[in-house]
Motif scaffolding. Structure first.
Motif, PDB file in Angstrom:
ATOM      1  N   UNK A 151       0.743  -1.173  -0.003  1.00 29.71           N
ATOM      2  CA  UNK A 151       0.054   0.029  -0.190  1.00 29.71           C
ATOM      3  C   UNK A 151       0.861   1.345   0.213  1.00 29.71           C
ATOM      4  N   UNK A 152       0.243   2.388  -0.726  1.00 33.40           N
ATOM      5  CA  UNK A 152       1.137   3.675  -0.659  1.00 33.40           C
ATOM      6  C   UNK A 152       0.034   4.547  -0.579  1.00 33.40           C
ATOM      7  N   UNK A 153       0.565   5.707  -0.086  1.00 35.90           N
ATOM      8  CA  UNK A 153      -0.257   7.146  -0.144  1.00 35.90           C
ATOM      9  C   UNK A 153       0.391   7.875  -1.588  1.00 35.90           C
ATOM     10  N   UNK A 154      -0.362   8.588  -1.717  1.00 36.40           N
ATOM     11  CA  UNK A 154      -0.130   9.381  -3.257  1.00 36.40           C
ATOM     12  C   UNK A 154       1.265   9.794  -3.561  1.00 36.40           C
ATOM     13  N   UNK A 155       1.788  10.746  -2.481  1.00 38.69           N
ATOM     14  CA  UNK A 155       3.366  11.112  -2.865  1.00 38.69           C
ATOM     15  C   UNK A 155       4.154   9.856  -2.898  1.00 38.69           C
ATOM     16  N   UNK A 156       3.912   8.824  -2.267  1.00 36.40           N
ATOM     17  CA  UNK A 156       4.743   7.450  -2.345  1.00 36.40           C
ATOM     18  C   UNK A 156       4.580   6.923  -3.540  1.00 36.40           C
ATOM     19  N   UNK A 157       3.297   7.117  -4.083  1.00 37.89           N
ATOM     20  CA  UNK A 157       3.027   6.481  -5.678  1.00 37.89           C
ATOM     21  C   UNK A 157       3.753   7.222  -6.664  1.00 37.89           C
ATOM     22  N   UNK A 158       3.915   8.624  -6.502  1.00 38.69           N
ATOM     23  CA  UNK A 158       4.755   9.335  -7.326  1.00 38.69           C
ATOM     24  C   UNK A 158       6.383   8.910  -7.462  1.00 38.69           C
ATOM     25  N   UNK A 159       6.683   8.957  -6.253  1.00 43.66           N
ATOM     26  CA  UNK A 159       7.947   8.549  -6.113  1.00 43.66           C
ATOM     27  C   UNK A 159       8.379   7.039  -6.409  1.00 43.66           C
ATOM     28  N   UNK A 160       7.538   6.326  -6.271  1.00 50.06           N
ATOM     29  CA  UNK A 160       7.612   4.844  -6.868  1.00 50.06           C
ATOM     30  C   UNK A 160       7.666   4.843  -8.448  1.00 50.06           C
ATOM     31  N   UNK A 216      -4.120  17.528   7.278  1.00 53.52           N
ATOM     32  CA  UNK A 216      -4.517  17.274   5.815  1.00 53.52           C
ATOM     33  C   UNK A 216      -4.819  15.731   5.819  1.00 53.52           C
ATOM     34  N   UNK A 217      -5.684  15.208   5.105  1.00 57.97           N
ATOM     35  CA  UNK A 217      -6.265  14.109   4.850  1.00 57.97           C
ATOM     36  C   UNK A 217      -5.327  13.035   4.002  1.00 57.97           C
ATOM     37  N   UNK A 218      -4.698  12.145   4.436  1.00 55.97           N
ATOM     38  CA  UNK A 218      -3.623  11.580   3.641  1.00 55.97           C
ATOM     39  C   UNK A 218      -4.337   9.866   3.445  1.00 55.97           C
ATOM     40  N   UNK A 219      -4.733   9.605   2.080  1.00 52.36           N
ATOM     41  CA  UNK A 219      -5.126   8.153   2.070  1.00 52.36           C
ATOM     42  C   UNK A 219      -3.990   7.328   1.398  1.00 52.36           C
TER      43      UNK A 219
END
Length: 122
Positions: A36-45, A85-88
């Motif tokens: 599982x990843x949050x948005x910023x982690x997806x961008x980095x991955x 801020x909400x982090x999903x």
């Protein structure tokens, strides 16, 4: 970042017409394949998987995540408030894994055909 390719909405639309999933979909699903990843982690991955050549815009990513969630390929795994801020966090579903596997098989077929043509041209 030199040599980076920013993938925007107009390119995403063009890719959707080209085949059912498209590069952005495949990259996001692949980024979620191992955890599982949050948005910023997806961008980095995505940036790491592409060797820095692909840098998704946040609008492109969150639009894709919304679409993938609606399709049942991705789901929200966690929501928390961080610094007000909400982090999903998101996870790939079993259906999403099947879509990714199909996309990878498609990619492997055309890469194999292209390599054979390259070898025959020399």
């Amino acid at each position: 970042m030199s040599g980076a390719c920013v993938v925007g909405r107009h390119i995403l639309r063009r890719m959707r017409r080209a085949r059912p999933t498209g590069e952005v979909t495949a990259l996001v699903l692949a980024a979620l394949a191992d955890r599982d990843r949050h948005g910023y982690a997806i961008l980095e991955e995505v940036r790491a998987m592409s060797g820095g050549r692909v840098s998704l815009g946040t609008g492109t990513l969150y639009g894709a995540l919304e679409r993938l969630t609606e399709q049942g390929w991705v789901e929200v795994s966690n929501e928390q408030v961080v610094d007000g801020r909400l982090r999903r966090s998101y996870r790939i579903t079993d259906h999403g894994r099947g879509v990714l596997a199909d996309e990878l098989a498609h990619q492997e077929r055309w890469v194999s055909a292209a390599r054979a043509r390259l070898a025959g041209a020399g």
